[in-house]
Design an enzyme around this catalytic site. Structure first.
Site, PDB file in Angstrom:
ATOM      1  CG  ASP A 114      32.977  -6.693  42.784  1.00  0.00           C
ATOM      2  OD1 ASP A 114      31.908  -6.241  42.340  1.00  0.00           O
ATOM      3  OD2 ASP A 114      33.282  -7.894  42.699  1.00  0.00           O
TER       4      ASP A 114
ATOM      5  CE  LYS B  87      30.622  -8.784  40.782  1.00  0.00           C
ATOM      6  NZ  LYS B  87      31.503  -9.742  41.456  1.00  0.00           N
TER       7      LYS B  87
ATOM      8  CB  CYS C  43      35.487 -10.042  40.313  1.00  0.00           C
ATOM      9  SG  CYS C  43      34.796 -10.821  41.801  1.00  0.00           S
TER      10      CYS C  43
END
Length: 277
Positions: free
Chosen positions: A100, A161, A194
């Protein structure tokens, strides 16, 4: 013949009926145990798989070469000996996870420019050493794509995602396709969300996880600090990009050593990223 065979999987106080393909052996039984009990299993312990033997009316150690040919009951027993996590890395058993690193996070994440620079160096190293790379982007429709400074050329997967963890079905399938993967080098944002959730899922599946401290950050340095401390206590290895790259080449005589050395020499100056808070 083919088809599946019913098996009762027992672990601790749990017992769950399931099935495995006819002729399944030890490895498939272990995979099934992980899929059923991954959250409860401490992968830093050794285990023995046992089979319930009717003739003895008790469990016995799984016989060598055992294959599931009929309905049976098996259990996973943790031994008291803990396995020391050594953290050895070799290119053939390693995969990189880039999490990310997106445009929308640029103004919010502390030292984002630094982790972009280090992340790009890691991806260059992965290309030089032939290491597969998996990249995710958290809700890219709203948060944008991976920043332009990061070159994703040759990445095995680039996936959108909404789940915080990178362990998506497509990622699990990709891991299953790569023979011998043992170690995941993980970096990106945010450390306490994450990165943390990805790392915990991966060790629950029996993989060794290396988090690159100089390539992961959060909006809050407090969140980052406590996440790294928590992860280190679970047996996850918290390390640095230079340590990772040099461990992967391992020898000055490695054919890619000079190129890896040049990547390291071109590293960004140290920032406050590595301070405690």
């Amino acid at each position: 013949g083919g088809g599946s065979v019913p098996v009762l999987f027992c672990f601790s106080v749990f017992a769950r009926p399931s099935s495995v393909p006819h002729g399944a052996g030890y490895e498939l039984l272990i995979q099934k145990f992980l899929s059923l009990y991954g959250d409860q299993i401490d992968m830093h312990r050794k285990f023995v798989v046992q089979l319930f033997a009717e003739e003895w009316s008790q469990y016995i150690d799984l016989p060598k070469g055992f294959l599931v040919n009929e309905r049976c009951k098996v259990r996973l027993v943790p031994l008291q000996i803990q396995i020391t996590t050594l953290g050895n890395l070799t290119p053939s058993s390693t995969i990189f996870f880039c999490c990310d690193m997106q445009e929308r996070f640029r103004p919010a994440i502390k030292y984002f420019g630094d982790i972009i620079s280090v992340g790009q160096r890691l991806l260059q190293g992965a290309r030089l050493l032939g290491i597969p790379v998996i990249v995710t982007e958290q809700y890219p429709k709203g948060l944008g794509s991976t920043v332009q400074e990061i070159d994703l050329t040759g990445a095995k997967l680039v996936l959108p995602k909404t789940k915080f963890s990178m362990v998506l079905p497509e990622v699990e399938a990709a891991l299953a396709e790569i023979p011998g993967v043992r170690s995941v080098v993980l970096f990106g944002v945010e450390t306490h969300v994450c990165i943390q959730q990805t790392a915990l899922e991966l060790i629950g599946r029996g993989l060794e996880v290396h988090i690159v401290a100089d390539a992961t950050s959060s909006r809050s340095m407090m969140d980052r600090m406590f996440a790294l401390e928590r992860l280190a206590r679970t047996g996850i290895i918290v390390t640095t990009s230079e340590a990772i790259l040099l461990q992967l080449v391992a020898d000055k005589e490695h054919p890619k050593f000079k190129e890896i050395q040049n990547l390291i020499k071109a590293s960004a100056p140290e920032s406050g990223l590595l301070s405690k808070v």
